[in-house]
Design an enzyme around this catalytic site. Structure first.
Site, short mmCIF file in Angstrom:
data_model
loop_
_atom_site.label_atom_id
_atom_site.label_comp_id
_atom_site.label_asym_id
_atom_site.label_seq_id
_atom_site.Cartn_x
_atom_site.Cartn_y
_atom_site.Cartn_z
N ASP A 5 -0.11 -13.88 -4.23
CA ASP A 5 0.37 -14.85 -3.23
C ASP A 5 -0.64 -15.96 -3.02
O ASP A 5 -0.29 -17.14 -2.98
CB ASP A 5 0.66 -14.14 -1.90
CG ASP A 5 1.69 -13.04 -2.04
OD1 ASP A 5 2.53 -13.13 -2.96
OD2 ASP A 5 1.66 -12.10 -1.23
N HIS A 61 7.16 -11.20 3.99
CA HIS A 61 7.78 -12.17 3.08
C HIS A 61 9.26 -12.35 3.40
O HIS A 61 9.76 -13.48 3.52
CB HIS A 61 7.64 -11.69 1.63
CG HIS A 61 6.26 -11.76 1.09
ND1 HIS A 61 5.50 -12.91 1.12
CD2 HIS A 61 5.48 -10.82 0.49
CE1 HIS A 61 4.32 -12.68 0.56
NE2 HIS A 61 4.29 -11.41 0.17
N HIS A 64 3.85 -5.73 4.57
CA HIS A 64 3.58 -6.90 3.73
C HIS A 64 4.88 -7.51 3.20
O HIS A 64 5.14 -8.70 3.35
CB HIS A 64 2.66 -6.49 2.58
CG HIS A 64 2.28 -7.62 1.67
ND1 HIS A 64 1.05 -8.23 1.72
CD2 HIS A 64 2.97 -8.25 0.69
CE1 HIS A 64 1.00 -9.19 0.81
NE2 HIS A 64 2.15 -9.21 0.16
N GLU A 65 5.70 -6.67 2.57
CA GLU A 65 6.95 -7.18 1.97
C GLU A 65 7.95 -7.62 3.05
O GLU A 65 8.69 -8.59 2.85
CB GLU A 65 7.58 -6.11 1.08
CG GLU A 65 6.71 -5.65 -0.08
CD GLU A 65 6.29 -6.79 -0.99
OE1 GLU A 65 6.99 -7.82 -1.03
OE2 GLU A 65 5.24 -6.66 -1.65
#
Length: 338
Positions: free
Chosen positions: A157, A90, A86-87
């Site tokens: 988000d 980004h 997930h990170e």
């Protein structure tokens, strides 16, 4: 300047970049900045350091913004991989987009309510595009693309993206079906919307279309750079905290400068040009002074100098002053002119 005031009583080393700290703490009051400096000093003291370094300040900012580090929160390997993907989503998309905020670091260390976070350097751009929405949706897109399922980790988000989309469509006219229209109502306590129910439905449809469009574009970017994203996620699992330098080693240097770098480069160029002009004017003034001094000295020499011409028989001697002496055996004639 505010950081300079609060850093005076603190012993810092050469790694501390005050400009970076100032750009990383936008909107902080003087008390908040003082809190950052004090927290950094406490962190350095806990580690037995004699000087406060850059990492101590970064940890202090993390603690103040993100909360205390949750060392007791236990996560499984599957959860850690999901958070890392997930990170990394980004980080990857923000690195590959020109108008996204520059990345500072990414972490999967739990802080406060967050299981992970990507830290950016706010650019405070005066003109906003849709690209930052893709970077915000990069985490959910990475989960969907590489895990095959989505999780609740993208709640913040999605909230931010939805607000941005409504603002772009209802206020900024960035919609295909509602172009060049602004439904902004400046009446603070008005309960009436400045548009009809049909228009409200159209706004909802356009918001869905915009968010889904940026989501698909985020998935496309990650698909094209799958190898780099996976490397970044694995590095994040191994190290838990990675910085912009680590991302640069994987994806390469960004082909464009950030807004802050452009502003600083323009300022340095202006300062250099101003210094050159000042130096040229100073040299010109000194040259003029030298010429004036030489002219003045020359005039003084002409005014005080006399030429001495002595005629003795057939022999003529010219000396300093304008003195003409004609010597003979019987008489001497002297004429002086100034």
């Amino acid at each position: 300047e505010v950081f300079g005031v609060h850093l005076r009583p603190i012993k810092i080393d050469d790694t501390v970049d005050v400009d970076l700290l100032a750009r990383q703490t936008p909107g902080f009051s003087g008390a908040d900045i003082a809190n950052v400096c004090n927290e950094a000093a406490l962190i350095a003291a806990r580690h037995g350091k004699k000087f406060v370094g850059k990492q101590d300040f970064l940890d202090a900012v993390d603690r103040i913004i993100g909360g205390l580090e949750k060392k007791t929160k236990i996560t499984t390997e599957a959860e850690r991989r999901s958070i890392a993907l997930h990170e990394a989503g980004h980080a990857s998309i923000s690195w590959l987009l020109e108008y996204a905020n520059p990345l500072i670091k990414v972490t999967i260390v739990p802080r406060g309510r967050a299981l992970g976070a990507a830290w950016y350097l706010p650019e405070e751009r005066q003109i906003t595009t849709k690209e930052p929405m893709r970077a915000t949706l990069g985490g959910r897109a990475a989960e969907d693309l590489f895990i095959g399922r989505i999780s609740t980790g993208a709640m913040n988000d999605l909230e931010r993206v939805t607000k941005q989309a409504y603002g772009m469509i209802a206020y900024l006219g960035m919609s295909d079906k509602l172009p060049n229209l602004c439904y902004y109502n400046n009446e603070e306590y008005s309960f009436n919307r400045p548009y009809s129910e049909k228009t409200a439905e159209l706004i909802d449809e356009e918001v869905k279309r915009m968010v889904n469009e940026q989501y698909e574009r985020a998935k496309k970017i990650l698909s094209e750079h799958m190898e780099g994203h996976n490397k970044l996620a694995q590095l994040l699992i191994d190290k838990e905290v990675i910085f912009a330098e680590d991302v640069e080693r994987i994806f390469g240097k960004r082909p464009w400068a950030s807004r802050s770098e452009e502003i600083m480069a323009a300022k340095e160029s202006q300062d250099a040009a101003r210094a050159e002009r000042e130096l040229a004017e100073k040299l010109k003034a000194e040259e003029q002074e030298i010429k004036e001094e030489e002219a003045k000295n020359s005039a003084q020499e002409e005014a005080t100098t006399e030429t001495k011409i002595t005629a003795e028989g057939k022999k003529v001697t010219v000396e300093g002053k304008v003195t003409i002496e004609a010597k003979s055996n019987e008489e001497e004639q002297t004429t002086e002119s100034k």
